[in-house]
Design a protein around this motif. Structure first.
Motif, PDB file in Angstrom:
ATOM      1  N   LYS A 142       0.846  -1.190   0.000  1.00 19.55           N
ATOM      2  CA  LYS A 142       0.000   0.000   0.000  1.00 19.55           C
ATOM      3  C   LYS A 142       0.883   1.242   0.000  1.00 19.55           C
ATOM      4  O   LYS A 142       1.754   1.397   0.865  1.00 19.55           O
ATOM      5  N   ILE A 143       0.664   2.112  -0.982  1.00 22.42           N
ATOM      6  CA  ILE A 143       1.513   3.293  -1.148  1.00 22.42           C
ATOM      7  C   ILE A 143       0.640   4.535  -1.273  1.00 22.42           C
ATOM      8  O   ILE A 143      -0.317   4.553  -2.064  1.00 22.42           O
ATOM      9  N   HIS A 144       0.974   5.564  -0.492  1.00 23.62           N
ATOM     10  CA  HIS A 144       0.234   6.825  -0.554  1.00 23.62           C
ATOM     11  C   HIS A 144       0.999   7.839  -1.399  1.00 23.62           C
ATOM     12  O   HIS A 144       2.212   7.978  -1.279  1.00 23.62           O
ATOM     13  N   PHE A 145       0.260   8.524  -2.265  1.00 20.22           N
ATOM     14  CA  PHE A 145       0.829   9.568  -3.114  1.00 20.22           C
ATOM     15  C   PHE A 145       0.376  10.926  -2.557  1.00 20.22           C
ATOM     16  O   PHE A 145      -0.763  11.333  -2.782  1.00 20.22           O
ATOM     17  N   PRO A 146       1.238  11.625  -1.839  1.00 19.90           N
ATOM     18  CA  PRO A 146       0.837  12.930  -1.283  1.00 19.90           C
ATOM     19  C   PRO A 146       0.726  13.977  -2.387  1.00 19.90           C
ATOM     20  O   PRO A 146       1.270  13.810  -3.498  1.00 19.90           O
ATOM     21  N   ASP A 147       0.019  15.065  -2.094  1.00 22.13           N
ATOM     22  CA  ASP A 147      -0.027  16.184  -3.035  1.00 22.13           C
ATOM     23  C   ASP A 147       1.388  16.713  -3.260  1.00 22.13           C
ATOM     24  O   ASP A 147       2.224  16.708  -2.353  1.00 22.13           O
ATOM     25  N   TYR A 148       1.646  17.179  -4.464  1.00 28.23           N
ATOM     26  CA  TYR A 148       2.971  17.706  -4.792  1.00 28.23           C
ATOM     27  C   TYR A 148       3.219  19.041  -4.093  1.00 28.23           C
ATOM     28  O   TYR A 148       2.308  19.852  -3.921  1.00 28.23           O
ATOM     29  N   ALA A 149       4.469  19.264  -3.718  1.00 25.40           N
ATOM     30  CA  ALA A 149       4.886  20.586  -3.265  1.00 25.40           C
ATOM     31  C   ALA A 149       4.989  21.495  -4.481  1.00 25.40           C
ATOM     32  O   ALA A 149       5.104  21.021  -5.621  1.00 25.40           O
ATOM     33  N   VAL A 150       4.949  22.809  -4.247  1.00 24.10           N
ATOM     34  CA  VAL A 150       4.986  23.768  -5.361  1.00 24.10           C
ATOM     35  C   VAL A 150       6.250  23.576  -6.191  1.00 24.10           C
ATOM     36  O   VAL A 150       6.211  23.614  -7.431  1.00 24.10           O
ATOM     37  N   ALA A 151       7.387  23.334  -5.537  1.00 23.41           N
ATOM     38  CA  ALA A 151       8.642  23.152  -6.272  1.00 23.41           C
ATOM     39  C   ALA A 151       8.561  21.952  -7.217  1.00 23.41           C
ATOM     40  O   ALA A 151       9.060  21.999  -8.351  1.00 23.41           O
ATOM     41  N   ASP A 152       7.912  20.882  -6.758  1.00 23.70           N
ATOM     42  CA  ASP A 152       7.750  19.695  -7.619  1.00 23.70           C
ATOM     43  C   ASP A 152       6.809  19.996  -8.781  1.00 23.70           C
ATOM     44  O   ASP A 152       7.022  19.527  -9.906  1.00 23.70           O
ATOM     45  N   LEU A 153       5.770  20.767  -8.528  1.00 23.75           N
ATOM     46  CA  LEU A 153       4.827  21.119  -9.587  1.00 23.75           C
ATOM     47  C   LEU A 153       5.498  21.981 -10.657  1.00 23.75           C
ATOM     48  O   LEU A 153       5.228  21.823 -11.852  1.00 23.75           O
ATOM     49  N   VAL A 154       6.375  22.884 -10.225  1.00 19.69           N
ATOM     50  CA  VAL A 154       7.117  23.703 -11.191  1.00 19.69           C
ATOM     51  C   VAL A 154       8.044  22.823 -12.026  1.00 19.69           C
ATOM     52  O   VAL A 154       8.185  23.008 -13.236  1.00 19.69           O
ATOM     53  N   ALA A 155       8.665  21.837 -11.369  1.00 19.91           N
ATOM     54  CA  ALA A 155       9.527  20.895 -12.098  1.00 19.91           C
ATOM     55  C   ALA A 155       8.720  20.111 -13.129  1.00 19.91           C
ATOM     56  O   ALA A 155       9.182  19.861 -14.246  1.00 19.91           O
ATOM     57  N   ILE A 156       7.511  19.722 -12.764  1.00 22.11           N
ATOM     58  CA  ILE A 156       6.635  19.025 -13.709  1.00 22.11           C
ATOM     59  C   ILE A 156       6.298  19.942 -14.883  1.00 22.11           C
ATOM     60  O   ILE A 156       6.277  19.501 -16.046  1.00 22.11           O
ATOM     61  N   ALA A 157       6.041  21.211 -14.604  1.00 18.84           N
ATOM     62  CA  ALA A 157       5.743  22.174 -15.671  1.00 18.84           C
ATOM     63  C   ALA A 157       6.923  22.299 -16.636  1.00 18.84           C
ATOM     64  O   ALA A 157       6.729  22.380 -17.859  1.00 18.84           O
ATOM     65  N   GLU A 158       8.136  22.304 -16.095  1.00 23.10           N
ATOM     66  CA  GLU A 158       9.325  22.392 -16.959  1.00 23.10           C
ATOM     67  C   GLU A 158       9.403  21.196 -17.896  1.00 23.10           C
ATOM     68  O   GLU A 158       9.752  21.341 -19.078  1.00 23.10           O
ATOM     69  N   VAL A 159       9.095  20.007 -17.374  1.00 22.76           N
ATOM     70  CA  VAL A 159       9.113  18.800 -18.216  1.00 22.76           C
ATOM     71  C   VAL A 159       8.043  18.901 -19.298  1.00 22.76           C
ATOM     72  O   VAL A 159       8.295  18.593 -20.474  1.00 22.76           O
ATOM     73  N   MET A 160       6.845  19.330 -18.917  1.00 21.81           N
ATOM     74  CA  MET A 160       5.759  19.466 -19.895  1.00 21.81           C
ATOM     75  C   MET A 160       6.121  20.467 -20.982  1.00 21.81           C
ATOM     76  O   MET A 160       5.842  20.252 -22.169  1.00 21.81           O
ATOM     77  N   CYS A 161       6.747  21.566 -20.594  1.00 23.25           N
ATOM     78  CA  CYS A 161       7.142  22.580 -21.572  1.00 23.25           C
ATOM     79  C   CYS A 161       8.233  22.039 -22.495  1.00 23.25           C
ATOM     80  O   CYS A 161       8.184  22.249 -23.715  1.00 23.25           O
ATOM     81  N   ALA A 162       9.201  21.345 -21.923  1.00 14.52           N
ATOM     82  CA  ALA A 162      10.297  20.789 -22.730  1.00 14.52           C
ATOM     83  C   ALA A 162       9.768  19.795 -23.759  1.00 14.52           C
ATOM     84  O   ALA A 162      10.240  19.757 -24.900  1.00 14.52           O
ATOM     85  N   GLU A 163       8.777  18.990 -23.354  1.00 19.71           N
ATOM     86  CA  GLU A 163       8.181  18.027 -24.282  1.00 19.71           C
ATOM     87  C   GLU A 163       7.520  18.734 -25.454  1.00 19.71           C
ATOM     88  O   GLU A 163       7.445  18.184 -26.559  1.00 19.71           O
ATOM     89  N   ARG A 164       7.048  19.954 -25.227  1.00 18.13           N
ATOM     90  CA  ARG A 164       6.386  20.730 -26.281  1.00 18.13           C
ATOM     91  C   ARG A 164       7.362  21.697 -26.960  1.00 18.13           C
ATOM     92  O   ARG A 164       6.948  22.541 -27.763  1.00 18.13           O
ATOM     93  N   GLU A 165       8.644  21.612 -26.603  1.00 19.80           N
ATOM     94  CA  GLU A 165       9.700  22.481 -27.137  1.00 19.80           C
ATOM     95  C   GLU A 165       9.462  23.946 -26.768  1.00 19.80           C
ATOM     96  O   GLU A 165       9.547  24.849 -27.599  1.00 19.80           O
ATOM     97  N   TYR A 166       9.160  24.156 -25.495  1.00 19.66           N
ATOM     98  CA  TYR A 166       9.096  25.495 -24.916  1.00 19.66           C
ATOM     99  C   TYR A 166      10.073  25.568 -23.757  1.00 19.66           C
ATOM    100  O   TYR A 166      10.410  24.550 -23.145  1.00 19.66           O
ATOM    101  N   GLU A 167      10.514  26.779 -23.454  1.00 21.64           N
ATOM    102  CA  GLU A 167      11.400  27.018 -22.319  1.00 21.64           C
ATOM    103  C   GLU A 167      10.757  28.055 -21.410  1.00 21.64           C
ATOM    104  O   GLU A 167       9.994  28.912 -21.883  1.00 21.64           O
ATOM    105  N   ILE A 168      11.054  27.968 -20.122  1.00 28.87           N
ATOM    106  CA  ILE A 168      10.451  28.926 -19.194  1.00 28.87           C
ATOM    107  C   ILE A 168      11.520  29.873 -18.658  1.00 28.87           C
ATOM    108  O   ILE A 168      12.648  29.471 -18.369  1.00 28.87           O
ATOM    109  N   SER A 169      11.143  31.116 -18.548  1.00 29.24           N
ATOM    110  CA  SER A 169      12.055  32.144 -18.049  1.00 29.24           C
ATOM    111  C   SER A 169      11.977  32.199 -16.521  1.00 29.24           C
ATOM    112  O   SER A 169      11.039  31.676 -15.922  1.00 29.24           O
ATOM    113  N   PRO A 170      12.945  32.857 -15.868  1.00 31.06           N
ATOM    114  CA  PRO A 170      12.895  32.980 -14.397  1.00 31.06           C
ATOM    115  C   PRO A 170      11.625  33.666 -13.907  1.00 31.06           C
ATOM    116  O   PRO A 170      11.054  33.257 -12.889  1.00 31.06           O
TER     117      PRO A 170
END
Length: 318
Positions: A195-223
């Protein structure tokens, strides 16, 4: 010394299993999941060594329960775990493609007596040699007509036992409701030993996920995009029905549309302008202050008095 065909095939399987596990470990967060999967992997390796030396080995169930809110990566993790376990030989299969069968309550709904049991049984057969992912497993309960829910659970328990070396069953859903699911049939809890629990993501992890999603679409994010996205996610996390990675995907898609509007008015946009998301491409939520009915009424009266005064002044000056 040349490798035998069997040794070469084993090396290929090990390489594919390692690749799947590397992709799993590269996912943001999921510390508890990664630790438990690593334990299962090492247990399997040691068991193989013991078997080769003629020592007794312990059988181990691969079935799992995943709990957590939507968008926390349960389905993605299930796919990668199944892929790794098949290549490691923990699931027996003769198929070239590794099955991943996702089943919801609506997939097995049948008005005819015995129809639902046949449909869930067919799902097990389709998932042989791979993963059967039962999403919102508790939604199968409460179907009292013809005692359907009890009969379906009986089939699930029996199939999990009969096919334990050929299939990995992963049941997923909200924590409290999954406890109701496990308590429904005496055989369920003992078969879902992991049995494994998946907690809600921290904001830093969500931003990291956004970077991956953008990279897959060939976009880059600025600071400044990263900073504005963090602010937006802080707002989103306070709202009911927050979707974790799903919310991130929606924001990224909205940002790309806003970026397109911004870039479309440029005469000759260069590559950087075409691929870069800026802070202005993330819209912050408009948070309206909560105002009571009394405060709204007083504000309306004040505005009315002010307008009457302005009219009187205008008449005096005319």
């Amino acid at each position: 010394m040349a490798l035998t065909p069997e040794e070469r095939a084993e090396r290929i399987r090990n390489r594919k299993a390692k690749a799947a596990l590397n992709r799993l470990n590269a996912l943001p967060g999921m510390t508890g999941l990664k630790e438990q999967i690593n334990q299962m992997v090492q247990f399997a390796k040691v068991s193989k060594l013991r078997e080769r030396m003629g020592l007794k080995t312990e059988s181990h169930s691969n079935h799992m329960v995943f709990t957590g809110n939507p968008g926390t990566g349960k389905t993605t993790a299930a796919r990668l775990i199944g892929e790794a376990f098949v290549h490691m030989g923990l699931l027996k299969t003769t198929k070239n493609e590794i099955p991943f069968v996702e089943v919801h309550q609506s997939d097995i709904t049948e008005s005819l007596v015995g129809g639902s049991e046949k449909k869930i049984s067919a799902k097990f057969d389709a998932a042989q040699g791979g993963v059967l992912f039962i999403d919102e497993a508790y939604s199968f309960l409460g179907k009292s007509e013809h005692n359907t829910d009890s009969k379906v659970m009986t089939v699930i328990v029996q199939k999990m036992e009969d096919m334990r070396d050929e299939i990995m069953v992963i049941a997923a859903g909200y924590p409290k409701e999954m406890e109701d699911f496990l308590n429904f049939n005496p055989g369920l809890r003992s078969r879902f030993s992991n049995k494994i629990h998946f907690p809600d993501y921290a904001v830093a992890d969500l931003v990291a996920i956004a970077e991956v999603m953008c990279a897959e679409r060939e976009y880059e994010i600025s600071p400044d995009y990263r900073e504005r996205l963090s602010q937006r996610l802080d707002q989103e996390r306070m709202l009911p029905g927050f979707g974790n990675a799903r919310t991130v995907r929606n924001i990224v898609e909205q940002s790309i549309r806003r970026q397109s509007l911004r870039v479309s008015v440029l005469a000759r946009p260069d590559r950087d302008e075409l691929v870069t998301l800026l802070g202005d491409d993330v819209s912050l939520l408009s948070v309206q202050p909560v105002v009571s009915e009394k405060e709204q009424l007083l504000e309306s009266i004040s505005k009315a008095k002010k307008r009457l005064f302005e009219i009187e002044v205008e008449e005096l000056l005319s």
